[in-house]
Write an enzyme that holds these catalytic residues in place. Sequence first.
Site, PDB file in Angstrom:
ATOM      1  N   ALA A  66       0.957  -1.008  -0.032  1.00  0.00           N
ATOM      2  CA  ALA A  66       0.012   0.005   0.051  1.00  0.00           C
ATOM      3  C   ALA A  66       0.879   1.137  -0.159  1.00  0.00           C
ATOM      4  CB  ALA A  66      -0.766   0.007   1.197  1.00  0.00           C
ATOM      5  N   ASP A  67       0.345   2.402  -0.576  1.00  0.00           N
ATOM      6  CA  ASP A  67       1.102   3.737  -0.662  1.00  0.00           C
ATOM      7  C   ASP A  67       0.093   4.547  -0.521  1.00  0.00           C
ATOM      8  OD1 ASP A  67       3.810   4.816  -0.804  1.00  0.00           O
ATOM      9  OD2 ASP A  67       2.615   6.097  -2.233  1.00  0.00           O
ATOM     10  N   THR A  68       0.159   5.592   0.094  1.00  0.00           N
ATOM     11  CA  THR A  68      -0.809   6.777   0.338  1.00  0.00           C
ATOM     12  C   THR A  68      -0.042   8.005  -0.001  1.00  0.00           C
ATOM     13  OG1 THR A  68      -1.776   5.638   2.205  1.00  0.00           O
ATOM     14  CG2 THR A  68      -2.146   8.181   2.011  1.00  0.00           C
TER      15      THR A  68
END
Length: 198
Positions: A66-68
Amino acid sequence: MLVLASASPRRQELLRNAGITFEVVPANIPENSLPGEAAKACAERLAREKALAVARQRPHDIVLGADTVVVIDSQILGKPSDPADAARMLRLLSGRDHHVITGVCLVVDGQSFVASETTVVTVNKITDQEIVDYVATGEPMDKAGGYAIQGIASRWIPRIEGDYCNVVGLPVARVFRMLREIATGLHKNQSPSVLAEN
């Protein structure tokens, strides 16, 4: 076994709160956008790179990357490089709406399933002194956009449109839906809208 390719305590807490069992194996890859790269493409690419990096170590498990990123005026705001950078980001966000995009990727049996979630966040005006005081707490330093919606910064956020967990760092409902579809074997026969094969 689900393996989370992230050392983020916030993502771990979100998964635990949802009753999802997992292990942690951080991916440790650079989290930089490419020149001219759109925010959604950046978040999804980094999520995929993280998941694939850990999947090479854990080929028999389901790996979640995941990457925000935070986006305002088409500008991608990742994690601040230093306190001055955090203050710059907060001044940009003050009194305005912005988008938070989290890309997620599940790697299963060598296949990548990528998706993303977008939430609109409204920020009230933040005074210069409030920014100085907030940066001094250290809270902004490892957060995309330089703030934590679940922390002190909540005092400036009156409204969001979309998934709250997404702003914290992981769209849990979307991830759970992807896991459920993978568990039922749908990925072997077709690509439902939530599961984009790469």
